[in-house]
Design a protein around this motif. Structure first.
Motif, PDB file in Angstrom:
ATOM      1  N   MET A   3    -107.248  32.940 -26.854  1.00  8.98           N
ATOM      2  CA  MET A   3    -107.167  32.643 -28.503  1.00  8.98           C
ATOM      3  C   MET A   3    -105.843  33.693 -28.635  1.00  8.98           C
ATOM      4  O   MET A   3    -106.123  34.787 -28.194  1.00  8.98           O
TER       5      MET A   3
ATOM      6  N   HIS B  90    -114.279  26.167 -29.319  1.00 12.10           N
ATOM      7  CA  HIS B  90    -113.483  27.364 -29.189  1.00 12.10           C
ATOM      8  C   HIS B  90    -112.877  27.571 -27.665  1.00 12.10           C
ATOM      9  O   HIS B  90    -113.671  26.956 -26.713  1.00 12.10           O
ATOM     10  N   SER B  91    -111.634  27.886 -27.577  1.00  7.88           N
ATOM     11  CA  SER B  91    -110.784  27.913 -26.088  1.00  7.88           C
ATOM     12  C   SER B  91    -110.836  26.554 -25.799  1.00  7.88           C
ATOM     13  O   SER B  91    -110.756  25.455 -26.353  1.00  7.88           O
TER      14      SER B  91
ATOM     15  N   THR C 162    -116.118  25.617 -25.074  1.00  2.70           N
ATOM     16  CA  THR C 162    -117.489  26.495 -25.835  1.00  2.70           C
ATOM     17  C   THR C 162    -117.387  25.792 -27.310  1.00  2.70           C
ATOM     18  O   THR C 162    -116.650  25.900 -28.189  1.00  2.70           O
TER      19      THR C 162
ATOM     20  N   VAL D 292    -122.152  28.811 -28.668  1.00  3.15           N
ATOM     21  CA  VAL D 292    -122.236  30.251 -29.234  1.00  3.15           C
ATOM     22  C   VAL D 292    -122.744  29.984 -30.741  1.00  3.15           C
ATOM     23  O   VAL D 292    -122.073  29.269 -31.309  1.00  3.15           O
TER      24      VAL D 292
ATOM     25  N   TYR E  91    -119.643  43.013 -29.064  1.00  5.28           N
ATOM     26  CA  TYR E  91    -118.032  43.102 -29.275  1.00  5.28           C
ATOM     27  C   TYR E  91    -117.763  44.718 -29.444  1.00  5.28           C
ATOM     28  O   TYR E  91    -118.567  45.501 -30.286  1.00  5.28           O
TER      29      TYR E  91
ATOM     30  N   PHE F 268    -117.692  43.741 -24.683  1.00  7.76           N
ATOM     31  CA  PHE F 268    -116.819  42.723 -24.716  1.00  7.76           C
ATOM     32  C   PHE F 268    -115.674  43.485 -25.524  1.00  7.76           C
ATOM     33  O   PHE F 268    -115.685  43.330 -26.735  1.00  7.76           O
TER      34      PHE F 268
ATOM     35  N   CYS G  84    -119.460  34.517 -25.760  1.00  8.58           N
ATOM     36  CA  CYS G  84    -118.264  35.302 -25.805  1.00  8.58           C
ATOM     37  C   CYS G  84    -117.688  35.750 -24.557  1.00  8.58           C
ATOM     38  O   CYS G  84    -116.591  35.556 -24.207  1.00  8.58           O
TER      39      CYS G  84
ATOM     40  N   CYS H 293    -116.781  32.690 -22.547  1.00  9.22           N
ATOM     41  CA  CYS H 293    -115.679  32.148 -22.732  1.00  9.22           C
ATOM     42  C   CYS H 293    -114.588  33.051 -22.405  1.00  9.22           C
ATOM     43  O   CYS H 293    -113.784  32.729 -22.039  1.00  9.22           O
ATOM     44  N   ALA H 294    -114.581  34.284 -22.857  1.00  8.62           N
ATOM     45  CA  ALA H 294    -113.681  35.363 -22.469  1.00  8.62           C
ATOM     46  C   ALA H 294    -112.303  35.135 -23.268  1.00  8.62           C
ATOM     47  O   ALA H 294    -111.247  36.018 -22.828  1.00  8.62           O
ATOM     48  N   ALA H 295    -112.058  34.275 -24.167  1.00 12.21           N
ATOM     49  CA  ALA H 295    -110.714  33.957 -24.368  1.00 12.21           C
ATOM     50  C   ALA H 295    -110.167  34.954 -25.610  1.00 12.21           C
ATOM     51  O   ALA H 295    -108.978  34.686 -25.820  1.00 12.21           O
ATOM     52  N   CYS H 296    -111.073  35.803 -26.096  1.00 10.32           N
ATOM     53  CA  CYS H 296    -110.459  36.685 -27.412  1.00 10.32           C
ATOM     54  C   CYS H 296    -110.035  38.010 -26.661  1.00 10.32           C
ATOM     55  O   CYS H 296    -109.874  38.926 -27.491  1.00 10.32           O
TER      56      CYS H 296
END
Ligand code: SF4
Length: 377
Positions: free
Chosen positions: A56, A118-119, A122, A181, A282, A309, A357, A360-363
């Motif tokens: 993202m 998302h991504s 997800t 999520v 987070y 994360f 998240c 997904c790991a995209a952030c």
């Protein structure tokens, strides 16, 4: 000297971090799936696939408007050229608009107002789009835009379990999503949103076999962890956002009334139910925590089985932190490199997480620092 694969990965980590720090200017803003604007958590960004990894990237922030990185309009294959100060860097692409966005419930609510892609795979939703802490500057989290998308009519205030199950079923069938999520604004009740997460998970699991992550503040009664798990929640997120209590009080005065020590108790109780690596938090890098502070937090969390994360803070438009500078690439690397190594040693890498998240790991580029030399996309 670096071997070829390591050099390639290092170049990729650098580029991904640069894009998450500086953002991206789009010559054609319509490319790919619609971007997220407002909402809970990191937002104002778009999914972009760069050198085989989807992340993202901020596209609506003030920082992004000044970014040296520009995506040229896509060609017929949907591929754009990424330019830095006019020089070609590489080809990039944008995951397409998901098919389920074209559908609506029988009572006319578009699916995209209930949950979003998302991504790449997800499905994400904010079950309650209202929060007891929002709406009062003495308590609201200064980075959060949960009320903005609601005010603009881009979502609805409460998603029912039936609506979520319907959308999840369609997104799995039409767009091959692989996990869900569910986050929530915090209601004024002691369960802190665990109740709506549990009823939503039950409904989604009755319709699909998708792994689910629930995200909420720590409930007063830790028995909620067992109830969430029995309802079908596979992984749990309880988000510290920052580690240092002074930073927490400054950035999120309401949420900071729940101290880190209470989170640590809740984490230990949740790990006993969900398992090591299936509970995550987070940590927003760039809000004021030092490199040493984030590393100390990460060590403590990994010890008790929690996946830290660490995500670069995105200054979101319409929030009091819209002009806050993002963390530098060097800052992120100083945290993510040792953290990726520790997660690898602990056997708690992103690919072992069932949903959410951290999966997904995209952030964040954190997953690219795990299992050195091995692609983690
Ligand atoms: S990491 Fe979480 S917030 Fe970020 S894109 Fe993935 S699901 Fe959405």
């Amino acid at each position: 000297m670096l071997d070829f694969q390591t050099a390639l990965l290092t170049k990729k980590q650098f580029l991904l971090s640069e894009l998450q720090t500086h953002g991206l200017r789009l010559v054609d803003a319509r490319v790919g799936a619609s971007s997220r604007l407002g909402g809970a958590g990191p937002t104002d960004h778009k999914a972009v696939t760069v050198l085989g990894t989807t992340i993202m990237v901020p596209v609506h922030t003030r920082t992004a408007a000044r970014s040296p990185y520009v995506a040229a309009p896509p060609d017929r294959r949907g591929i754009s050229v990424l330019l830095e100060e006019g020089r070609t860097v590489c080809e990039i692409s944008f995951p397409p608009q998901p098919k389920f966005y074209a559908l609506a419930t029988q009572d006319g609510v578009p699916y995209w107002k209930i949950a979003q892609l998302h991504s790449r795979d997800t499905l994400a939703t904010t079950v309650l789009q209202t929060c007891v802490r929002y709406g009062n500057s003495a308590t609201k989290c200064r980075f959060c835009a949960i009320g903005e998308s609601l005010r603009a009519g881009r979502t609805i205030a409460k998603k029912t379990p039936e609506q979520l199950a319907e959308v999840a079923g369609a997104a799995q069938q039409l767009d091959s999503i692989r996990n869900v999520v569910m986050t929530t604004g915090t209601p004024p009740t002691e369960d802190r949103g665990a109740d709506v997460l549990a009823e939503s998970a039950l409904a989604i699991k009755a319709r699909t076999d998708l792994p689910i992550q629930g995200q909420c503040e720590p409930p007063a009664d830790f028995a909620w962890f067992g109830r969430l798990h029995s309802a079908g929640v596979d992984s749990l997120g309880m988000h510290l956002e920052a580690w240092d209590e002074d930073v927490r009080r400054r950035i999120m005065p309401g949420k900071a009334e729940v101290p880190v020590t209470f989170y640590l108790e809740a984490f230990a109780a949740a790990v006993a139910v969900f398992g090591r690596g299936q509970v995550s938090t987070y940590l927003l890098a760039g809000l004021g925590d030092s490199i040493e502070g984030l590393l100390e937090a990460s060590q403590r969390l990994i010890e008790i089985g929690v996946y830290p994360f660490v995500v670069p803070f995105v200054p979101v438009s319409g929030t009091p932190l819209a002009d806050h500078p993002p963390a530098s690439v060097e800052f992120m690397r100083s945290v993510l490199q040792p953290l990726g190594h520790w997660l690898t040693q602990a056997g708690m890498t992103s690919n072992t997480v069932k949903a959410g998240c951290a999966k997904c790991a995209a952030c964040s580029t954190l997953s690219t620092f795990e299992r050195p030399g091995v692609e983690t996309d």
